[in-house]
Design a protein around this motif. Structure first.
Motif, PDB file in Angstrom:
ATOM      1  N   ASP A 165      12.969  -3.815  -3.501  1.00 44.39           N
ATOM      2  CA  ASP A 165      11.796  -3.214  -2.867  1.00 44.39           C
ATOM      3  C   ASP A 165      10.515  -3.504  -3.644  1.00 44.39           C
ATOM      4  OD1 ASP A 165      13.615  -2.095  -1.146  1.00 44.39           O
ATOM      5  OD2 ASP A 165      13.412  -0.045  -1.907  1.00 44.39           O
ATOM      6  N   GLY A 166       9.435  -3.535  -2.905  1.00 44.20           N
ATOM      7  CA  GLY A 166       8.117  -3.483  -3.503  1.00 44.20           C
ATOM      8  C   GLY A 166       7.572  -2.068  -3.423  1.00 44.20           C
ATOM      9  N   LEU A 167       6.375  -1.867  -3.959  1.00 45.64           N
ATOM     10  CA  LEU A 167       5.747  -0.553  -3.934  1.00 45.64           C
ATOM     11  C   LEU A 167       4.392  -0.622  -3.239  1.00 45.64           C
ATOM     12  CD1 LEU A 167       6.397   0.882  -7.535  1.00 45.64           C
ATOM     13  CD2 LEU A 167       7.652   1.389  -5.418  1.00 45.64           C
ATOM     14  N   ALA A 168       4.067   0.450  -2.527  1.00 49.93           N
ATOM     15  CA  ALA A 168       2.739   0.664  -1.966  1.00 49.93           C
ATOM     16  C   ALA A 168       2.264   2.033  -2.418  1.00 49.93           C
ATOM     17  CB  ALA A 168       2.770   0.578  -0.439  1.00 49.93           C
ATOM     18  N   VAL A 169       0.984   2.306  -2.212  1.00 49.07           N
ATOM     19  CA  VAL A 169       0.430   3.611  -2.564  1.00 49.07           C
ATOM     20  C   VAL A 169      -0.268   4.194  -1.338  1.00 49.07           C
ATOM     21  CG1 VAL A 169       0.124   3.117  -5.017  1.00 49.07           C
ATOM     22  CG2 VAL A 169      -1.713   2.560  -3.414  1.00 49.07           C
ATOM     23  N   ARG A 170      -0.157   5.507  -1.191  1.00 52.13           N
ATOM     24  CA  ARG A 170      -0.932   6.221  -0.174  1.00 52.13           C
ATOM     25  C   ARG A 170      -1.859   7.194  -0.896  1.00 52.13           C
ATOM     26  NH1 ARG A 170      -0.380  10.934   3.577  1.00 52.13           N
ATOM     27  NH2 ARG A 170      -1.684  10.401   5.374  1.00 52.13           N
ATOM     28  N   VAL A 171      -3.151   7.025  -0.685  1.00 52.60           N
ATOM     29  CA  VAL A 171      -4.172   7.842  -1.331  1.00 52.60           C
ATOM     30  C   VAL A 171      -4.886   8.648  -0.255  1.00 52.60           C
ATOM     31  CG1 VAL A 171      -6.231   7.844  -2.803  1.00 52.60           C
ATOM     32  CG2 VAL A 171      -4.450   6.099  -3.129  1.00 52.60           C
ATOM     33  N   GLN A 172      -5.108   9.942  -0.525  1.00 57.81           N
ATOM     34  CA  GLN A 172      -5.829  10.819   0.402  1.00 57.81           C
ATOM     35  C   GLN A 172      -6.973  11.529  -0.314  1.00 57.81           C
ATOM     36  OE1 GLN A 172      -3.356  13.560   2.937  1.00 57.81           O
ATOM     37  NE2 GLN A 172      -1.738  12.908   1.539  1.00 57.81           N
ATOM     38  N   HIS A 173      -8.136  11.548   0.311  1.00 62.26           N
ATOM     39  CA  HIS A 173      -9.232  12.434  -0.111  1.00 62.26           C
ATOM     40  C   HIS A 173     -10.239  12.474   1.029  1.00 62.26           C
ATOM     41  CE1 HIS A 173     -12.430  13.883  -3.173  1.00 62.26           C
ATOM     42  NE2 HIS A 173     -11.655  14.881  -2.792  1.00 62.26           N
ATOM     43  N   VAL A 174     -10.074  13.453   1.919  1.00 60.17           N
ATOM     44  CA  VAL A 174     -10.889  13.488   3.136  1.00 60.17           C
ATOM     45  C   VAL A 174     -12.376  13.654   2.827  1.00 60.17           C
ATOM     46  CG1 VAL A 174      -9.027  14.310   4.604  1.00 60.17           C
ATOM     47  CG2 VAL A 174     -10.457  15.971   3.409  1.00 60.17           C
ATOM     48  N   ALA A 175     -12.691  14.220   1.669  1.00 58.48           N
ATOM     49  CA  ALA A 175     -14.099  14.418   1.300  1.00 58.48           C
ATOM     50  C   ALA A 175     -14.761  13.126   0.844  1.00 58.48           C
ATOM     51  CB  ALA A 175     -14.215  15.479   0.203  1.00 58.48           C
ATOM     52  N   SER A 176     -13.971  12.044   0.647  1.00 57.18           N
ATOM     53  CA  SER A 176     -14.521  10.785   0.138  1.00 57.18           C
ATOM     54  C   SER A 176     -14.217   9.631   1.089  1.00 57.18           C
ATOM     55  CB  SER A 176     -13.947  10.477  -1.250  1.00 57.18           C
ATOM     56  OG  SER A 176     -14.288  11.472  -2.188  1.00 57.18           O
ATOM     57  N   ALA A 177     -14.251   9.885   2.384  1.00 56.82           N
ATOM     58  CA  ALA A 177     -13.967   8.839   3.369  1.00 56.82           C
ATOM     59  C   ALA A 177     -14.802   7.596   3.094  1.00 56.82           C
ATOM     60  CB  ALA A 177     -14.233   9.360   4.768  1.00 56.82           C
ATOM     61  N   GLY A 178     -14.131   6.440   3.099  1.00 59.37           N
ATOM     62  CA  GLY A 178     -14.804   5.169   2.859  1.00 59.37           C
ATOM     63  C   GLY A 178     -14.949   4.778   1.406  1.00 59.37           C
ATOM     64  N   ALA A 179     -14.632   5.679   0.489  1.00 58.32           N
ATOM     65  CA  ALA A 179     -14.835   5.408  -0.939  1.00 58.32           C
ATOM     66  C   ALA A 179     -13.765   4.475  -1.485  1.00 58.32           C
ATOM     67  CB  ALA A 179     -14.838   6.707  -1.728  1.00 58.32           C
TER      68      ALA A 179
END
Length: 377
Positions: free
Chosen positions: A273-287
């Motif tokens: 397998d490879g790895l991916a990342v999921r990042v969330q921060h609704v206050a910084s949309a587009g950052a």
């Protein structure tokens, strides 16, 4: 275990957009309401009363929902998929709870003292037979009981119901939507490595037990940025597998337990397998954001860096901190991107826990939680 019902939404109050921490695979177009959930279940409880829980392992997470000072945590609400086999009759009363780890691990502390915090006296919503509900319950004020370091458990404590084992139309009882680790009655909802730890637990009559390997659709909501690790398996196929049917970029990518325990076969198997990342921060949309690997491991408690970042650094400064992924959050404040750890014959060492942390570059630098992956053979 029963099949899933249709899904209305049920909210206890209007809440501002938050970041949801959960351990369920996301599958736009390939699962129920965008997630890999294939059944609803009461775990090992059967008709008995007890708690249905998932484990958030301290070996793989720290600093989830950390406050801006990086010295504690804060969560505004919980979200979960509740099914009632007969919501047309009287409401059932249940609790949501956060539990600590047992003094003699593994497993939750199932004693009354094991409850760190919760929401008591919740009522199941009215509906049909059966009916499922995406429920949101708010903490008022926001809770700070979730530990920054160490293992904890979250879930619901539901009442006994003899109707659980009855056929329609006399059936009844509350349950939670689940995603099986492996194939179960022709469907699969995760792509975790074989032999990975089971994060599902139950508490009944003060004792813990585990059902077959699975995850449940529970979420903790916070204003803090979040990081989940994900595994990528390009060889995944089959109409019964939720992830192989997911729309890009989620195709063959497990944002749930598979990211905690990806596979690299021994001696030279076909799956690496490879790895991916999921990042969330609704206050910084587009950052933009960057994800670092802690070559010397993780530390907890984290290290606050006032004036530079909000939150704490949970990666050790005793080694290199290479950047393994970069990207930009979408308009909804989330992003899923692959890392430099790609699928194929070149793989990271097995049975070594690799810690990661993301930093969102907005008006200031916002630190996510630490999230780790451990390749299994």
């Amino acid at each position: 275990m029963r099949f899933l019902s249709s899904l209305p939404l049920f909210f206890c109050a209007a809440l501002a957009a938050q970041n949801d921490f959960g351990l369920v695979a996301i599958s736009p177009g390939g699962g129920l309401n965008g997630t890999c959930t294939n059944f609803t279940s009461r775990g090992t409880l059967g008709v008995a009363a007890g708690s249905i829980l998932i484990e958030v392992p301290g070996s793989h997470f720290s600093g989830i929902g950390q406050d801006i000072n990086g010295t504690g945590t804060q969560f505004s609400s919980v979200r979960y998929l509740l099914q009632d086999q007969n919501a047309a009759v009287a409401a059932e009363i249940y609790d949501f709870e956060i539990r600590r780890e047992s003094p003699t691990p593994p497993g939750p502390d199932c004693s009354p003292a094991g409850v760190l915090c919760g929401l008591v006296g919740l009522q199941s919503p009215p509906g049909g037979s059966p009916a499922a509900f995406f429920v949101t319950n708010a903490f008022s004020p926001p809770t700070t009981c979730v530990p920054s370091c160490g293992t904890f458990f979250m879930g619901v404590n539901i009442p006994a119901n003899a109707g659980w084992i009855l056929p329609a139309p006399t059936w009844d009882g509350l349950s939670i939507h689940m995603g099986s680790y492996y194939q179960l009655q022709g469907s699969t909802a995760s792509n975790v490595a074989p032999g990975a730890p089971n994060i599902a637990w139950d508490c009944s009559a003060g004792a813990s037990a585990q059902p077959t390997p699975r995850t449940y659709r529970f979420y903790l909501s916070t204003s803090a940025p979040l990081l989940n690790m994900c595994n990528i398996d390009p060889g995944l196929t089959g109409t019964g597998h939720c992830l192989s049917l997911a729309a890009p970029p989620f195709t063959n990518t497990d944002t749930g337990p598979g990211g905690l325990w990806p596979q690299s076969e021994v001696p030279a198997g076909i799956r690496h397998d490879g790895l991916a990342v999921r990042v969330q921060h609704v206050a910084s949309a587009g950052a933009p954001f960057a994800v670092l690997l802690g070559a010397a491991g993780a530390v907890c408690p984290g290290q606050p860096i006032p004036g530079l970042i909000t939150g704490s650094l949970y990666l050790s400064l005793l080694g290199a901190l290479p950047i393994i992924a970069t990207g930009a959050l979408g308009a909804n404040g989330t992003a899923l991107v692959p890392t430099l750890i790609v699928p194929g014959p070149t793989y990271f060492p097995r049975n070594v826990t690799l810690p990661f942390q993301a930093f969102v570059l907005s008006s200031t630098i916002h630190a996510t939680n630490m999230a780790a992956s451990r390749f299994l053979p």
